[in-house]
Motif scaffolding. Structure first.
Motif: not given
Length: 191
Positions: A19-25, A116-119, A184-188
């Motif tokens: 609820f703090c971020d995911q729902v809004a995004v 977007s939520t991940m960021s 911190s992420l890598t696209r494989v």
């Protein structure tokens, strides 16, 4: 071929981002918890039926991290994504979104909502597996992402890995390559 999915592995489920971020995004990307006609959120029971639930109760259930729970994210009154929230004994939270009922464009839009939520959340992402066509099975990724496996189950639409799994998987394969995405992420991808 299985069902299309997006599977988000978070390093820890100790802090709920629901609820703090995911729902809004997700709402910014056109996916809501409230059914467009009824205005009610629903969970999916073991029989596959939609069961109405209040937003506060839903937040509490996900926040307890005691059991797996599946909910509906609505694109329209007739188009939805079922999202399953699971907490692993290792402390990792896994969110699996079943996108097989979406067009490729809609699945990409939903994937954008997850990215977007991940960021916006503090908890690092261990991996994001996006397999819109269902070339692999969602659970087959657990070995590589959670349990130290070095092989991925297949080449999918998009694969983002955190530092530990990307180091381990890329160092054991001559058929994959990685490109940094953000801090911190890598696209494989396949070579």
């Amino acid at each position: 071929m299985g069902d299309g999915f997006i599977r988000w592995y978070r390093e820890t489920g100790a802090e709920s981002v629901f609820f703090c971020d995911q729902v809004a995004v997700f709402e910014q990307h056109g996916f809501t918890l409230a059914h467009p006609r009824t205005g009610v959120a629903t969970v999916v029971n073991v029989d596959g039926d939609d069961v109405p639930v209040g937003f506060e109760v839903l937040n509490l259930l996900i926040g307890l991290r005691a059991a797996s729970i599946s909910i509906n994210w609505w694109k329209s009154a007739d188009i939805n994504v079922v999202g399953s929230y699971t907490h692993e004994p290792l402390g990792c939270e896994i969110q699996t979104f079943w996108v097989d009922g979406l067009t490729t464009e809609e699945a990409r839009a939903f994937n954008s909502a997850v990215v977007s939520t991940m960021s916006r959340v503090a908890t690092p992402t261990r991996a994001l597996v996006s397999d819109y066509r269902g070339i692999t099975d969602a659970g087959d990724w657990d070995s590589a992402i959670l349990y130290g496996g070095v092989e991925i189950p297949g080449v999918v639409d998009s694969l983002l890995l955190g530092p530990e799994p990307s180091r381990r998987i890329l160092s054991n394969s001559t058929q994959l390559r990685g490109a940094a995405v953000g801090d911190s992420l890598t696209r494989v991808t396949a070579t």
